[in-house]
Design an enzyme around this catalytic site. Structure first.
Site, mmCIF file in Angstrom:
data_model
loop_
_atom_site.group_PDB
_atom_site.id
_atom_site.type_symbol
_atom_site.label_atom_id
_atom_site.label_comp_id
_atom_site.label_asym_id
_atom_site.label_seq_id
_atom_site.Cartn_x
_atom_site.Cartn_y
_atom_site.Cartn_z
ATOM 1 N N CYS A 1 0.832 -1.206 0.000
ATOM 2 C CA CYS A 1 0.000 0.000 0.000
ATOM 3 C C CYS A 1 0.865 1.253 0.000
ATOM 4 O O CYS A 1 1.352 1.687 1.053
ATOM 5 C CB CYS A 1 -0.926 -0.014 1.214
ATOM 6 S SG CYS A 1 -1.971 1.450 1.309
ATOM 7 N N CYS B 1 -0.548 4.109 2.131
ATOM 8 C CA CYS B 1 -0.376 3.946 3.585
ATOM 9 C C CYS B 1 1.078 4.158 3.995
ATOM 10 O O CYS B 1 1.358 4.762 5.021
ATOM 11 C CB CYS B 1 -0.779 2.542 4.037
ATOM 12 S SG CYS B 1 -2.221 1.863 3.244
ATOM 13 N N ASP B 2 2.022 3.640 3.220
ATOM 14 C CA ASP B 2 3.413 3.546 3.690
ATOM 15 C C ASP B 2 4.409 4.422 2.938
ATOM 16 O O ASP B 2 5.551 4.564 3.374
ATOM 17 C CB ASP B 2 3.894 2.085 3.589
ATOM 18 C CG ASP B 2 3.038 1.153 4.438
ATOM 19 O OD1 ASP B 2 2.538 1.625 5.471
ATOM 20 O OD2 ASP B 2 2.868 -0.019 4.064
#
Ligand code: NAP
Length: 314
Positions: free
Chosen positions: A140, A143-144
């Site tokens: 992701c 997200c990261d």
């Protein structure tokens, strides 16, 4: 332990499992047709849209942040009285004309169940992948990606996700290397053109990743060129894996409604072979998985739920 807890039986017309674009659109249509409708979702409403930075191929919006679009879908889904509950579904049972949708707290009893459980990113299944997951291995970018400022990243895959997320990652990373097993991309042309033009992106073609290397965090990948057979270590600090999707269909694996890969088979009305069980969105066997296609699926299923319940009343 769970089985010994007394569960509450709740009667509704339609249970929707999963609150992605397909599930939420089904809720809008079913509730607007005056059906008592509940969406069960274990996480935040929105599904994979929440993990998308910008959506630019959903009609009506030239560009919109994924979480913002997800929120708009949720507001629409709730507009006509559908309910939403954050619960994890652990089983689905058939009982004559009704189905039981079982969560840890409740048993929802309904003539119609709409499966909208989506899919998840496929794993490479190579040494180091699980060990270094969260320590440089990610599925992701939204997200990261932020944690990889000024780093060198490898993205694995050649489809829309790999290329789109690779481009997204260039706002943080110094360099993004897309490693693809063939010598041409599968991604949409517009994404390919953007990636080829991006100075921070380069490509390693005809190559597979055989291992993720590192101790406390990712230090590199071990690559194999499929044409030359050459094997070598390639240093990097993060690996983003985008090699396709696997369906979240284990809940219905006992119902014999999936193909050999687990995608749920429906007709164009989103009906499975079991009357009253519908499937929509990414979990369905289909050749295009988009927000727009999931929304189309959801409208069919919500409408057909109404038609099906009418036939029961006849
Ligand atoms: P995908 O389209 O199935 O592409 C998967 C890619 O990974 C392919 O390039 C494939 O190679 C490669 N691959 C598969 N297994 C591999 C393995 N074991 N090792 C190395 N490479 C492997 O999956 P996706 O990119 O995740 O997209 C999924 C769906 O979402 C698609 O329908 C896509 O169109 C959609 N999507 C759309 C958008 C958008 O519209 N903006 C964005 C993201 C995703 P080959 O090419 O050789 O098969």
């Amino acid at each position: 332990m769970e089985d010994t807890i007394e569960k509450t039986m709740i009667n509704v017309d339609v249970v929707i499992v999963g609150a992605g674009p397909g599930g939420m659109t089904a809720a809008l249509y079913a509730s607007r047709a005056n059906l008592k409708t509940i969406i069960l979702e274990k996480g935040l409403p929105g599904g994979e849209v929440n993990n998308t930075a910008d959506v630019e191929n959903y009609p009506g919006f030239s560009k919109i942040a994924g979480p913002e679009l997800a929120h708009k879908f949720f507001e629409s889904a709730m507009e006509f009285g559908a309910q939403h509950s954050m619960e994890t579904v652990v089983g689905i049972e058939l009982h004559d004309q009704v189905k039981h949708v079982i969560t840890s707290k409740n048993i929802y009893v309904a003539p119609v169940v709409i499966i909208a459980t989506g899919s998840q990113h496929r794993k490479l299944d190579i040494p180091g992948e699980n060990l270094l997951s969260g320590k440089g291995v990610s599925y992701c970018a939204v997200c990261d990606g932020f944690f990889f400022r000024n780093r060198h990243l490898v993205v694995v895959g050649g489809g829309d996700s790999a290329v789109e997320e690779g481009i997204y990652l260039t706002q943080f990373a110094d360099k993004v290397t897309i490693v693809h097993r063939r010598d041409s991309l599968r991604a949409q042309q517009i994404l390919q053109e953007r990636a080829f033009k991006n100075d921070k992106i380069d490509f390693i073609w005809d190559t597979t990743v055989e291992e993720v290397i590192g101790d406390q965090s990712v230090e590199g990948v071990f690559l194999r060129n499929g044409k030359t057979g050459e094997r070598y270590t390639y240093p990097c600090e993060g690996v983003f894996i985008y090699i396709g999707l696997v369906p979240n269909s284990s809940l219905v694996s006992h119902l014999d409604i999936t193909d050999e890969e687990g995608w749920i088979i429906t007709n164009e009305k989103m009906e499975t072979r079991i009357p009253g069980i519908f499937a929509v969105g990414d979990v369905r066997q289909t050749h295009l998985r988009q927000i727009a296609t999931s929304v189309g699926d959801g409208s069919h299923a919500g409408h057909m739920a109404y038609q099906y319940i009418q036939t029961l009343a006849d």
